[in-house]
Design a protein around this motif. Structure first.
Motif, PDB file in Angstrom:
ATOM      1  N   ARG A   1       0.832  -1.212   0.000  1.00 34.36           N
ATOM      2  CA  ARG A   1       0.000   0.000   0.000  1.00 34.36           C
ATOM      3  C   ARG A   1       0.859   1.251   0.000  1.00 34.36           C
ATOM      4  NH1 ARG A   1      -2.276   1.403   5.649  1.00 34.36           N
ATOM      5  NH2 ARG A   1      -0.063   1.962   5.784  1.00 34.36           N
TER       6      ARG A   1
ATOM      7  N   GLN B   1       3.941   1.604  -0.967  1.00 35.36           N
ATOM      8  CA  GLN B   1       4.652   1.744  -2.243  1.00 35.36           C
ATOM      9  C   GLN B   1       3.730   2.302  -3.310  1.00 35.36           C
ATOM     10  OE1 GLN B   1       6.019  -2.285  -2.764  1.00 35.36           O
ATOM     11  NE2 GLN B   1       7.994  -1.893  -1.768  1.00 35.36           N
ATOM     12  N   MET B   2       2.475   1.843  -3.321  1.00 34.17           N
ATOM     13  CA  MET B   2       1.510   2.370  -4.276  1.00 34.17           C
ATOM     14  C   MET B   2       1.281   3.856  -4.041  1.00 34.17           C
ATOM     15  SD  MET B   2      -1.230  -0.790  -4.076  1.00 34.17           S
ATOM     16  CE  MET B   2      -2.497  -0.036  -5.077  1.00 34.17           C
TER      17      MET B   2
ATOM     18  N   ASN C   1      -1.545  -4.184  -7.100  1.00 35.68           N
ATOM     19  CA  ASN C   1      -0.809  -2.933  -6.991  1.00 35.68           C
ATOM     20  C   ASN C   1      -0.527  -2.303  -8.349  1.00 35.68           C
ATOM     21  OD1 ASN C   1       0.944  -5.391  -6.985  1.00 35.68           O
ATOM     22  ND2 ASN C   1       2.555  -3.872  -7.323  1.00 35.68           N
TER      23      ASN C   1
ATOM     24  N   ALA D   1      -2.321   0.996  -9.481  1.00 29.56           N
ATOM     25  CA  ALA D   1      -1.768   2.326  -9.228  1.00 29.56           C
ATOM     26  C   ALA D   1      -0.759   2.710 -10.303  1.00 29.56           C
ATOM     27  CB  ALA D   1      -1.119   2.371  -7.844  1.00 29.56           C
ATOM     28  N   ASP D   2       0.042   1.734 -10.755  1.00 29.53           N
ATOM     29  CA  ASP D   2       0.984   2.012 -11.839  1.00 29.53           C
ATOM     30  C   ASP D   2       0.248   2.481 -13.084  1.00 29.53           C
ATOM     31  OD1 ASP D   2       2.850   1.034 -10.068  1.00 29.53           O
ATOM     32  OD2 ASP D   2       3.140  -0.873 -11.107  1.00 29.53           O
TER      33      ASP D   2
ATOM     34  N   PRO E   1       6.620   5.060 -11.559  1.00 31.26           N
ATOM     35  CA  PRO E   1       5.901   3.781 -11.588  1.00 31.26           C
ATOM     36  C   PRO E   1       5.795   3.276 -13.023  1.00 31.26           C
ATOM     37  CG  PRO E   1       4.745   5.391 -10.230  1.00 31.26           C
ATOM     38  CD  PRO E   1       5.829   6.137 -10.946  1.00 31.26           C
TER      39      PRO E   1
END
Length: 502
Positions: A128, A130-131, A181, A184-185, A463
Motif C-alpha cells: 500500500r 509503495q503504491m 498494486n 496504481a501504476d 511507476p
C-alpha cells in the motif's frame, strides 16, 4: 465477387483459414456456445479461435467509449487537477485500506482453494505504501512538468518555422496479471493526458474492484477529472482481454505477465493494428566473469532471489575455470535466499555441467513449495541447454538454472540464442570484459550486479506501466521500461512570418 455479412452462428467442422496457407477447424463446443451478437477472432500466429460473448464485448465497448470521450476532455484539464487526482488516490488507498485488505483476503482464499499461486496476489501495508508513494511521485512530476514549460524544439527556415510539440497518445488498453498494486501504476497514463481501460486477472478482481470503488473513482470525482478516464472491466472472463485488444480505437495495448496468454494477447492487438508493449517471458541471467569477486558474486545471487518476479535471477552461468569454487558459492547463496522463505533452493543443471555439483545433490530430495502445496522434488535435476529460456515460476522455493561455460563469450551466445532477451548481468572486475559483454549481449537491460534493479519505480523513480523484453525484436525509440511519461506522440506545428495560422 466477395460477399460479407453478420456472423450469427458457427457450424462444427467448418474450416477457418489463417496465416495465408493454414486452417483450423471449428469444434463442437465452440459451435454450440456461439450465439448471435458474439464475436470470433482468429489468431494468425497459431490459429486459435477466440470466442467473445456478446455481453463481454458490450461491457468492453462501453468502457472504451467512455475512455475515448474522456480522452477528448483531458486535453483541456489543468495540471493541478491531475496532480490533485494522484494525491487523492494515494490518500484514499490509506483511508480505505481495511476494505481493500478484506477484499484481498477473500481473493487470496479463493485462489488458494483453486490451487493457484498467491505470491503476487497478496498485498499488505508495505505494498500500500509503495503504491501511495508512486502516486504522489506522479503528482510531483505533473507539477514539475507544468512549471518547467520549456519551449518545444524548433526548426527554423528563412521565413517560417516548425515546432515539435508533445501531445497525448490517446486510449491505452491495459491487461495485467493478478497483482492488484499494478492498478496504481496504470494510473500513470493520466500524467501525459491519456486515458485507460484496465482488465486484471480474475484472481485479483475483488481487490482491484475495492481499490477502484474506495480510492480511484472517488479521486476522479473530487479532482474533477472526466468520468471514464480510468475504468476497470469487471469481468473474470479471459475473453474480456481479447475484446479489449481487438478494439481499434486503442492507441497502445499494454500487457503484463508471462507465458502463452501474454503472447496471445499481444498477437490479438497486433492483428488489430495496435502497437503493443508486451513482456512475454521473464527471468534474468547472471554471468560470472573469471575475474569475479567471490563475496560479491554470492551477494548478487542472494539479492537477486529475494522473491519471484520477472527480474528475478533465473539462469546463472559460471566459467569452467572458476566452477569448482563458484558453483558451491552459488548454491550456498541461493540457499540463504531460500532460508529467508523457509525453504531450500531448487536447481536445474544443464547436462554436462553436473560434474561441478557437490556430491549427492542430484540424489537429494527437498520440500518444494508449489501453488498446490509442498511437494518432494530433487534438489538438483538435469536440463537440456535448449531449455534455458524457461522461466521458473516459484512460490517460496527459489528456483534457477545453472550452466558451466568455457568463457563469457559462450554465456553470451547461450543468452542470445535461448533466453527471452530480457535482463543480463555480468559480475567481474575486468573492465575490458565488461565492455565486450555490453556490446555482445542482446538485452534491453544490462547490469554489473543484482538483477532486481529492473523496475521503473526503483530505477527511474517512475511507476512502470510495463517492462518489455527483446523476445520479439528491439523497440523503436524507447527503452524497455514503459511509464506514463512515455505515452506521448509528436505534432509538427508550422508558423510563417506573415501568417501565424495558415
Amino acid at each position: 465477387m466477395t460477399t460479407t455479412g453478420q456472423l450469427t452462428q458457427l457450424t462444427a467442422g467448418t474450416l477457418v483459414p489463417f496465416g495465408g496457407d493454414r486452417f483450423t477447424t471449428v469444434h463442437e463446443a465452440l459451435a454450440a456456445a456461439f450465439q448471435p451478437g458474439d464475436r470470433l477472432y482468429v489468431v494468425h500466429d497459431d490459429g486459435a479461435l477466440l470466442h467473445v460473448p456478446a455481453a463481454v464485448s458490450a461491457a468492453v465497448t462501453t468502457s472504451v467509449d467512455a475512455a475515448v470521450t474522456a480522452a477528448a476532455a483531458m486535453r483541456t484539464v489543468a495540471a493541478d487537477r491531475v496532480a490533485a487526482f494522484y494525491r487523492a488516490f494515494a490518500d484514499g488507498l490509506v483511508a480505505a485500506w481495511d476494505a481493500i485488505a478484506a477484499a484481498n483476503a477473500a481473493d487470496v482464499a479463493r485462489a488458494e482453494s483453486l490451487g493457484r499461486s498467491t505470491t503476487r496476489l497478496k498485498v499488505d501495508e508495505k505494498v500500500r505504501d509503495q503504491m501511495a508513494e508512486g502516486l504522489r511521485g506522479w503528482a510531483d512530476l505533473v507539477e514539475k512538468a507544468a512549471s518547467d514549460q520549456a519551449a518545444p524544439p524548433r526548426v527554423t527556415h528563412p521565413d517560417w518555422h516548425v515546432d515539435v510539440v508533445t501531445a497525448p497518445l490517446g486510449v491505452i488498453g491495459f491487461v495485467f496479471e493478478g497483482r492488484p498494486n499494478v492498478l496504481a501504476d496504470a494510473a500513470g497514463v493520466l500524467a501525459t493526458g491519456n486515458t485507460a481501460v484496465l482488465r486484471i486477472g480474475g484472481d485479483a478482481l475483488g481487490t482491484a474492484t475495492a481499490i477502484v470503488e474506495n480510492a480511484l473513482d472517488p479521486a476522479l470525482r473530487t479532482s474533477g477529472l472526466p468520468v471514464g478516464a480510468i475504468s476497470l472491466v469487471t469481468s473474470r472472463e479471459r475473453s474480456a482481454g481479447w475484446a479489449l485488444f481487438s478494439d481499434r480505437r486503442l492507441s497502445l495495448a499494454v500487457v503484463r505477465g508471462s507465458g502463452a496468454a501474454v503472447a496471445q494477447l499481444a498477437a490479438v492487438a497486433r492483428q488489430a493494428g495496435t502497437p503493443v508493449s508486451a513482456h512475454g517471458t521473464g527471468g534474468a541471467w547472471l554471468v560470472a566473469d573469471p575475474s569475479a569477486d567471490t563475496e560479491r558474486f554470492a551477494a548478487v545471487v542472494r539479492h537477486s532471489l529475494d522473491r519471484k518476479v520477472c527480474n528475478t535471477l533465473n539462469v546463472a552461468a559460471v566459467p569452467a575455470s572458476r566452477a569448482a569454487e563458484l558453483v558451491p558459492v552459488l548454491l550456498g547463496a541461493a540457499d540463504e535466499a531460500a532460508a529467508a522463505r523457509g525453504s531450500v533452493a531448487r536447481v536445474h543443471v544443464v547436462r554436462g555441467s553436473e560434474q561441478w555439483l557437490p556430491a549427492g545433490e542430484l540424489e537429494r530430495t527437498i520440500d518444494v513449495h508449489r501453488a498446490e502445496g509442498v511437494v518432494a522434488e530433487p534438489r538438483a535435476s538435469l536440463l537440456d541447454a535448449d531449455e534455458l529460456g524457461r522461466e521458473w515460476e516459484w512460490e517460496n522455493t527459489p528456483e534457477l538454472s545453472l550452466v558451466v561455460v568455457e568463457d563469457v563469450a559462450e554465456a553470451v551466445a547461450l543468452f542470445n540464442a535461448h533466453s527471452p532477451r530480457f535482463v543480463a548481468s555480468l559480475v567481474g572486475q575486468d573492465a575490458d570484459a565488461w565492455r565486450e559483454f555490453l556490446d555482445a549481449v542482446d538485452a534491453p537491460f544490462v547490469g554489473d550486479g543484482f538483477t532486481r534493479w529492473v523496475d521503473g519505480q526503483y530505477a527511474l523513480n517512475q511507476p512502470e506501466l510495463g517492462l518489455s523484453n527483446w523476445e520479439h525484436g528491439r523497440l523503436l525509440g524507447r527503452a524497455g521500461v514503459l511509464t506514463g511519461a512515455d505515452l506521448t506522440t509528436r505534432r509538427l506545428v508550422a508558423s510563417t512570418a506573415t501568417d501565424q495560422h495558415r
